[in-house]
Write a protein that holds these residues in place. Structure first.
Motif, PDB file in Angstrom:
ATOM      1  N   GLY A 150       0.759  -1.195   0.288  1.00  0.00           N
ATOM      2  CA  GLY A 150      -0.360  -0.010  -0.032  1.00  0.00           C
ATOM      3  C   GLY A 150       0.678   0.922   0.531  1.00  0.00           C
ATOM      4  N   GLN A 151       2.046   1.252   0.338  1.00  0.00           N
ATOM      5  CA  GLN A 151       2.923   2.076   0.738  1.00  0.00           C
ATOM      6  C   GLN A 151       3.056   2.522  -0.374  1.00  0.00           C
ATOM      7  OE1 GLN A 151       4.723   1.256   4.308  1.00  0.00           O
ATOM      8  NE2 GLN A 151       4.115   2.542   5.358  1.00  0.00           N
ATOM      9  N   CYS A 152       3.321   1.013  -1.881  1.00  0.00           N
ATOM     10  CA  CYS A 152       4.143   1.570  -2.827  1.00  0.00           C
ATOM     11  C   CYS A 152       3.555   2.979  -4.155  1.00  0.00           C
ATOM     12  CB  CYS A 152       5.088  -0.118  -2.962  1.00  0.00           C
ATOM     13  SG  CYS A 152       6.434  -0.438  -2.045  1.00  0.00           S
ATOM     14  N   GLN A 153       2.803   3.404  -3.602  1.00  0.00           N
ATOM     15  CA  GLN A 153       1.842   4.390  -4.387  1.00  0.00           C
ATOM     16  C   GLN A 153       2.243   5.494  -4.419  1.00  0.00           C
ATOM     17  OE1 GLN A 153      -1.812   3.490  -2.393  1.00  0.00           O
ATOM     18  NE2 GLN A 153      -2.512   1.041  -3.915  1.00  0.00           N
ATOM     19  N   VAL A 154       1.890   6.135  -5.357  1.00  0.00           N
ATOM     20  CA  VAL A 154       2.503   7.400  -5.428  1.00  0.00           C
ATOM     21  C   VAL A 154       1.140   8.301  -6.085  1.00  0.00           C
ATOM     22  CG1 VAL A 154       4.461   7.553  -5.115  1.00  0.00           C
ATOM     23  CG2 VAL A 154       3.827   7.296  -7.661  1.00  0.00           C
ATOM     24  N   THR A 155       0.874   9.782  -5.761  1.00  0.00           N
ATOM     25  CA  THR A 155       0.564  10.535  -6.553  1.00  0.00           C
ATOM     26  C   THR A 155       1.616  11.381  -7.360  1.00  0.00           C
ATOM     27  OG1 THR A 155      -1.384  10.307  -5.559  1.00  0.00           O
ATOM     28  CG2 THR A 155      -1.522  12.051  -7.163  1.00  0.00           C
ATOM     29  N   LEU A 156       1.528  11.733  -8.494  1.00  0.00           N
ATOM     30  CA  LEU A 156       2.061  12.914  -9.287  1.00  0.00           C
ATOM     31  C   LEU A 156       1.310  13.812  -9.754  1.00  0.00           C
ATOM     32  CD1 LEU A 156       4.509  10.379 -11.610  1.00  0.00           C
ATOM     33  CD2 LEU A 156       5.234  11.464  -9.173  1.00  0.00           C
ATOM     34  N   LYS A 157       1.289  14.925  -9.556  1.00  0.00           N
ATOM     35  CA  LYS A 157       0.417  16.296 -10.199  1.00  0.00           C
ATOM     36  C   LYS A 157       1.630  16.655 -11.189  1.00  0.00           C
ATOM     37  CE  LYS A 157      -0.004  17.602  -5.226  1.00  0.00           C
ATOM     38  NZ  LYS A 157      -0.241  19.028  -4.737  1.00  0.00           N
ATOM     39  N   GLN A 158       0.691  16.525 -12.411  1.00  0.00           N
ATOM     40  CA  GLN A 158       0.842  16.664 -13.835  1.00  0.00           C
ATOM     41  C   GLN A 158       0.230  18.144 -13.894  1.00  0.00           C
ATOM     42  OE1 GLN A 158       2.668  14.090 -15.627  1.00  0.00           O
ATOM     43  NE2 GLN A 158       3.331  13.539 -13.169  1.00  0.00           N
ATOM     44  N   LYS A 159       0.496  18.564 -15.313  1.00  0.00           N
ATOM     45  CA  LYS A 159       0.393  19.776 -16.016  1.00  0.00           C
ATOM     46  C   LYS A 159      -1.679  19.486 -16.062  1.00  0.00           C
ATOM     47  CE  LYS A 159       0.871  23.379 -18.949  1.00  0.00           C
ATOM     48  NZ  LYS A 159       1.467  23.957 -21.010  1.00  0.00           N
ATOM     49  N   PHE A 160      -1.561  18.817 -16.458  1.00  0.00           N
ATOM     50  CA  PHE A 160      -3.622  18.862 -17.012  1.00  0.00           C
ATOM     51  C   PHE A 160      -4.164  17.327 -15.502  1.00  0.00           C
ATOM     52  CE2 PHE A 160      -0.911  19.222 -21.081  1.00  0.00           C
ATOM     53  CZ  PHE A 160      -1.844  20.841 -20.908  1.00  0.00           C
ATOM     54  N   GLY A 161      -2.636  17.649 -14.616  1.00  0.00           N
ATOM     55  CA  GLY A 161      -4.026  16.422 -13.692  1.00  0.00           C
ATOM     56  C   GLY A 161      -3.243  15.964 -13.130  1.00  0.00           C
ATOM     57  N   GLN A 162      -4.111  14.841 -11.690  1.00  0.00           N
ATOM     58  CA  GLN A 162      -2.639  13.757 -10.590  1.00  0.00           C
ATOM     59  C   GLN A 162      -3.334  12.650 -11.736  1.00  0.00           C
ATOM     60  OE1 GLN A 162      -4.669  14.467  -6.994  1.00  0.00           O
ATOM     61  NE2 GLN A 162      -3.441  16.260  -6.808  1.00  0.00           N
ATOM     62  N   VAL A 163      -1.888  11.933 -11.543  1.00  0.00           N
ATOM     63  CA  VAL A 163      -2.337  10.154 -11.418  1.00  0.00           C
ATOM     64  C   VAL A 163      -1.451   9.990 -10.830  1.00  0.00           C
ATOM     65  CG1 VAL A 163      -1.545  10.888 -14.173  1.00  0.00           C
ATOM     66  CG2 VAL A 163       0.414  10.420 -12.581  1.00  0.00           C
ATOM     67  N   GLN A 164      -1.734   8.613 -10.495  1.00  0.00           N
ATOM     68  CA  GLN A 164      -1.976   7.851  -9.625  1.00  0.00           C
ATOM     69  C   GLN A 164      -0.772   6.871 -10.265  1.00  0.00           C
ATOM     70  OE1 GLN A 164      -2.490   8.235  -6.503  1.00  0.00           O
ATOM     71  NE2 GLN A 164      -3.833   9.843  -6.594  1.00  0.00           N
ATOM     72  N   GLY A 165       0.043   5.702  -9.309  1.00  0.00           N
ATOM     73  CA  GLY A 165       0.908   5.174  -9.723  1.00  0.00           C
ATOM     74  C   GLY A 165       1.814   4.172  -8.796  1.00  0.00           C
ATOM     75  N   ASN A 166       2.149   2.309  -9.229  1.00  0.00           N
ATOM     76  CA  ASN A 166       1.959   1.847  -8.540  1.00  0.00           C
ATOM     77  C   ASN A 166       2.730   0.899  -8.538  1.00  0.00           C
ATOM     78  OD1 ASN A 166      -0.433   1.294  -6.744  1.00  0.00           O
ATOM     79  ND2 ASN A 166      -1.067  -0.551  -7.733  1.00  0.00           N
ATOM     80  N   GLY A 167       4.085   1.033  -7.601  1.00  0.00           N
ATOM     81  CA  GLY A 167       5.064  -0.091  -7.831  1.00  0.00           C
ATOM     82  C   GLY A 167       5.535  -1.473  -7.153  1.00  0.00           C
ATOM     83  N   LEU A 168       6.969  -1.951  -6.845  1.00  0.00           N
ATOM     84  CA  LEU A 168       6.908  -3.179  -6.608  1.00  0.00           C
ATOM     85  C   LEU A 168       7.762  -2.809  -5.266  1.00  0.00           C
ATOM     86  CD1 LEU A 168       8.607  -4.908  -9.785  1.00  0.00           C
ATOM     87  CD2 LEU A 168       6.385  -5.495  -8.854  1.00  0.00           C
ATOM     88  N   THR A 169       6.579  -4.548  -4.679  1.00  0.00           N
ATOM     89  CA  THR A 169       7.517  -4.404  -3.014  1.00  0.00           C
ATOM     90  C   THR A 169       8.581  -5.639  -3.619  1.00  0.00           C
ATOM     91  OG1 THR A 169       5.183  -4.509  -2.455  1.00  0.00           O
ATOM     92  CG2 THR A 169       7.533  -4.454  -0.712  1.00  0.00           C
ATOM     93  N   SER A 170      10.158  -4.728  -2.918  1.00  0.00           N
ATOM     94  CA  SER A 170      11.444  -5.269  -3.212  1.00  0.00           C
ATOM     95  C   SER A 170      11.845  -5.511  -1.335  1.00  0.00           C
ATOM     96  CB  SER A 170      12.410  -4.351  -4.337  1.00  0.00           C
ATOM     97  OG  SER A 170      11.933  -4.496  -5.337  1.00  0.00           O
ATOM     98  N   VAL A 171      12.587  -6.582  -1.470  1.00  0.00           N
ATOM     99  CA  VAL A 171      13.916  -6.787  -0.488  1.00  0.00           C
ATOM    100  C   VAL A 171      14.852  -6.282  -0.311  1.00  0.00           C
ATOM    101  CG1 VAL A 171      13.531  -8.951   1.676  1.00  0.00           C
ATOM    102  CG2 VAL A 171      11.633  -8.264   0.541  1.00  0.00           C
ATOM    103  N   THR A 172      15.645  -5.566   0.261  1.00  0.00           N
ATOM    104  CA  THR A 172      17.583  -5.737   0.858  1.00  0.00           C
ATOM    105  C   THR A 172      17.805  -7.271   0.199  1.00  0.00           C
ATOM    106  OG1 THR A 172      17.652  -4.773   2.818  1.00  0.00           O
ATOM    107  CG2 THR A 172      17.083  -3.582   0.970  1.00  0.00           C
ATOM    108  N   GLN A 173      18.651  -7.161   0.396  1.00  0.00           N
ATOM    109  CA  GLN A 173      19.907  -8.585   1.011  1.00  0.00           C
ATOM    110  C   GLN A 173      19.719  -8.267   2.652  1.00  0.00           C
ATOM    111  OE1 GLN A 173      23.878  -8.836  -0.613  1.00  0.00           O
ATOM    112  NE2 GLN A 173      23.353  -9.623  -1.939  1.00  0.00           N
TER     113      GLN A 173
END
Length: 547
Positions: A23-46
């Motif tokens: 749920g934390q791997c989500q972002v809201t990006l403010k663009q010139k013509f509106g906002q977009v939502q984006g989902n990323g991947l959950t990863s694990v460090t060594q």
């Protein structure tokens, strides 16, 4: 029964943690013509820490069709979709790695990646923007383990990696045809602008951005330090094994390269429509072995790609090489981004290459850069050939200095003189089990990124060196100082460098030592003045004394 309950609780707990992080791997990006939502991947460090990977984020419109050979055009994600999945690696930029029969990548390649522990930290984290290397000709943010910045993320920094246009598609310059060079550098700058606008959404601090690069990526940083349009886009720099003073990083003979291009493609150079003709050619032609081999500059027998940064006649922003007078002393253009700098090189750099290339200066030797005058070239060639009989001969030391080390030391001197910010100089000399000479060009990457093919023979000292390097880098990103605090890991303060001053010798027992310029440095200084500026007094005077 108790164990079953414990196991069930454990899996319940882990599952909830993963859901929470997802749920934390989500972002809201403010663009010139509106906002977009984006989902990323959950990863694990060594080390077991969870973090988010946002992959394949477009930062500019695809540079295809009419946009080929044009400066990057910013991408507004909201014009395509209000929701994006940033979960797959992007294509790499089209390339031909080191004159092989492999054609990789595609022309639509202007994407970046962001790696962060959390998109909503209590306090914004410093940002490291990584610029890939390899001659401005090949490479990607998925090579050399760069897609696994675990060690950096573990230390609470946000990491950004990206593609930029390479070779002819990124660095063709033809003023008369209306083709502005250095679009690969402009791509990099577009990423820096993107970071300033968007990195807060990923938990990054736009006021603490450090550029980090090696080889061509390091040389790129030296250009940005001198580019007016890059001012204010970053606040620190880490350069390894490359500057715009190295012969492969600056093209002086663009006309010769254009002639080679036209001959190879069998197209007219001097007629109108040259730009349109090139825009019609399939992009994969530019990534063939034949095309890349035939569009090169010969430099002491080593082939360097033609299409790298260069001067633009009507644009003072890019490619104005630092020059030296006969002292030698820097008479560089102003340092426009006065920021703290870490700069250095490997102890062996290209030594391995010259050990196996015994014919570099013999009968196959050819020379076309930057001087073809026989009365200058012939005595220099004969001088260098005379020292190639022994493995550890002076001529190979000179050529290693010429390719990498000389330019790095010159730029360290330049920055320490011109900048009010501090300069930190290093040499990486740690020897691991892979060789008994010391680190070659690019070997330092294995101590910064998790390798796809890890070396299972690492010793305790290797891991200790890795941990110290990561601390140097992340301290610098956070504080502008690689050793603000001493502890059990960092026991030696890293003092700033001044002309002919101290450097950090990074090895199993890192320490500050005096940086004494070797005899080969001054030999190459005399040769380069003769080659580049026709100032040959020192070369002819010392030629008889050196052997």
């Amino acid at each position: 029964m108790k164990n079953k309950h414990c196991a069930a609780f454990f899996y319940f707990l882990i599952g909830n943690i993963c859901i929470l992080v997802a749920g934390q791997c989500q972002v809201t990006l403010k663009q010139k013509f509106g906002q977009v939502q984006g989902n990323g991947l959950t990863s694990v460090t060594q080390s077991g820490n969870l973090y988010c990977s946002f992959l394949g984020i477009p930062y500019a419109l695809p540079p295809i069709g009419k946009l080929r050979f044009e400066p990057p055009q910013p991408m507004d994600l909201s014009t395509t979709s209000n929701f994006w999945y940033f979960t797959r690696q992007s294509p790499i930029c089209i390339q031909n790695p080191i004159f092989t029969d492999l054609t990789n990548g595609q022309e639509d390649c202007l994407y970046l990646n962001v790696y962060t522990k959390s998109t909503k930290p209590e306090k914004l984290k410093p940002v490291i923007v990584v610029i890939i290397g390899t001659w401005f000709h090949s490479g990607s943010p998925y090579d050399n383990g760069v897609n696994r910045p675990d060690y950096l993320v573990d230390e609470d920094v946000v990491v950004v990696t990206f593609n930029y246009r390479l070779g002819i598609l990124g660095f063709l310059y033809h003023e008369d045809a209306g083709i502005a060079g250095n679009n690969g550098l402009r791509d990099q700058q577009e990423v820096f602008k993107w970071v300033q606008k968007n990195i807060v959404a990923f938990g990054g601090d736009p006021k603490r951005v450090t550029l980090m690069g090696w080889s061509a990526g390091s040389a790129s940083i030296s250009y940005h330090l001198q580019a007016p349009s890059s001012c204010g886009l970053f606040h620190g720099a880490i350069m390894s094994s490359g500057t715009n003073l190295n012969p492969w990083a600056y093209q002086r003979n663009t006309k010769q390269c254009i002639r080679a291009l036209c001959k190879t493609l069998n197209i007219p150079c001097n007629r109108g429509g040259f730009k349109n003709i090139l825009k019609q050619i399939p992009a994969n032609i530019f990534a063939t072995e034949g095309f890349n081999y035939n569009t090169t500059i010969s430099w002491f027998g080593e082939l360097f790609p033609c299409f790298v940064p260069t001067s633009e006649e009507n644009d003072a922003t890019w490619g104005r090489a630092i020059v030296r007078d006969e002292q030698p002393r820097l008479i560089a253009q102003p340092l426009l981004s006065d920021v703290p700098l870490i700069i250095g090189h490997m102890v062996a750099e290209q030594w391995e290459y010259y050990n196996v290339s015994m014919d570099t200066l013999t009968e196959k030797w050819n020379y076309s850069y930057p001087n073809t005058r026989t009365h200058i070239i012939s005595p220099i060639r004969q001088y260098l050939i005379s020292g190639t009989k022994e493995l550890a001969n002076p001529s190979k030391q000179i050529l290693v200095h010429a390719s990498i080390t000389h330019g790095v030391k010159q730029f360290a001197d330049y920055h320490s003189i011109k900048a009010t910010s501090k300069t930190y100089f290093y040499r990486f000399s740690h020897k691991n089990s892979s060789n008994d000479i010391g680190s070659f060009h690019g070997d330092g990457l294995q101590y910064i990124f998790v390798q796809n093919n890890p070396n299972n023979l690492w010793t305790y000292e290797d891991y200790n060196v890795r941990d110290r390097i990561i601390r140097y880098i992340t301290n610098f990103a956070k504080f502008g100082d690689p050793t603000p605090i001493l502890d059990s890991l960092i026991t030696t303060p890293w003092h700033p460098y001044y002309d002919n001053g101290l450097r950090m010798e990074i090895s199993h027992d890192s320490k500050m030592v005096e940086d004494i310029k070797e005899d080969a440095y001054y030999r190459w200084e005399a040769i380069s003045q003769c080659l580049e500026f026709n100032i040959c007094r020192k070369f002819f005077k010392l030629k008889s004394e050196w052997y």
